[in-house]
Structure formats: C-alpha cells, structure tokens
Design a protein around this motif. Structure first.
Motif: not given
Length: 119
Positions: A7-13, A15-17, A36-37
């Motif tokens: 999962n990559k955040d659409d705002k900051d790009g 990788k979250k999980s 993820l970190k």
C-alpha cells in the motif's frame, strides 16, 4: 488480483503496509499482514464498531468486493488513520499495479491509490 500488495499513500507516496487480498465467501477481502516503517498508525483510529481501536495486523480493511466487468466493486474500504469508510473500486492497471479507489457517493469524487504487487 489475489496475493500480497504494498500500500502506497496517495498523498506522500510512502509505503505504509502489506495487504493480503483473498477470497472469502465469494467476495474479495483485504487484510493488513505487515506494517512498514512509514506506517502512520498501528491501530484503527476512530473506526466504527468492532474495528475501533484494534490493531491493524490481520484486520480486514477492504471487504465485500464483487466482480463488475474488469473491476471489483460493491464493497468498502476503511482509512485506518481517520476511521472513515468509503465505497471502493479495484482494478488492475497491469499485473504489478492495482488501482484502489475510495469514494463517498459518486466515484468521481474520491481518492485513488496504486498498490504494488509484492513478489
């Protein structure tokens, strides 16, 4: 579409999980299997019902998706950071990229993330 996705955040790009997409009772679900970190939360903040304040690990954040042509729709996705629940559309951009669209009301108004397949 089944398998593990980053999962990559659409705002900051960032990788979250890692989300595992799987079949359950004829529908597609997605659960968090690893944070993820750059994850910004480890619990489902402000979530309604049984998800409230629970750990994200093994939590279904995507549920009740059914086939709709080349997409999967009809289900919902939760934003664990805000607790908001959105209608959802999933579509493969290519074998390595999954478009995840969350919206309220009309699909034209919402947010889209692109998740990357995990090898």
């Amino acid at each position: 579409m089944l398998g593990r996705w980053i999962n990559k955040d659409d705002k900051d790009g960032k990788k979250k999980s890692v989300i595992e997409i799987y079949y359950k009772n004829g529908f597609i679900y997605g659960k968090v299997v690893e944070l993820l970190k750059d994850a910004t939360t480890s619990v489902c903040n402000n979530c309604p019902g049984e998800k409230a304040g629970k750990s994200l690990i093994q939590m279904d954040i995507l549920w009740n998706m059914k086939p709709d042509g080349n997409e999967w729709s009809g289900g919902q996705i939760v934003d664990p950071k805000t607790g908001k629940i959105y209608s959802c559309i999933l579509s493969l951009e290519d074998p390595r990229h999954l478009k995840v669209r969350g919206y309220i009301g009309f699909s034209l108004i919402g947010r889209t993330q692109t998740w990357e397949r995990l090898d």
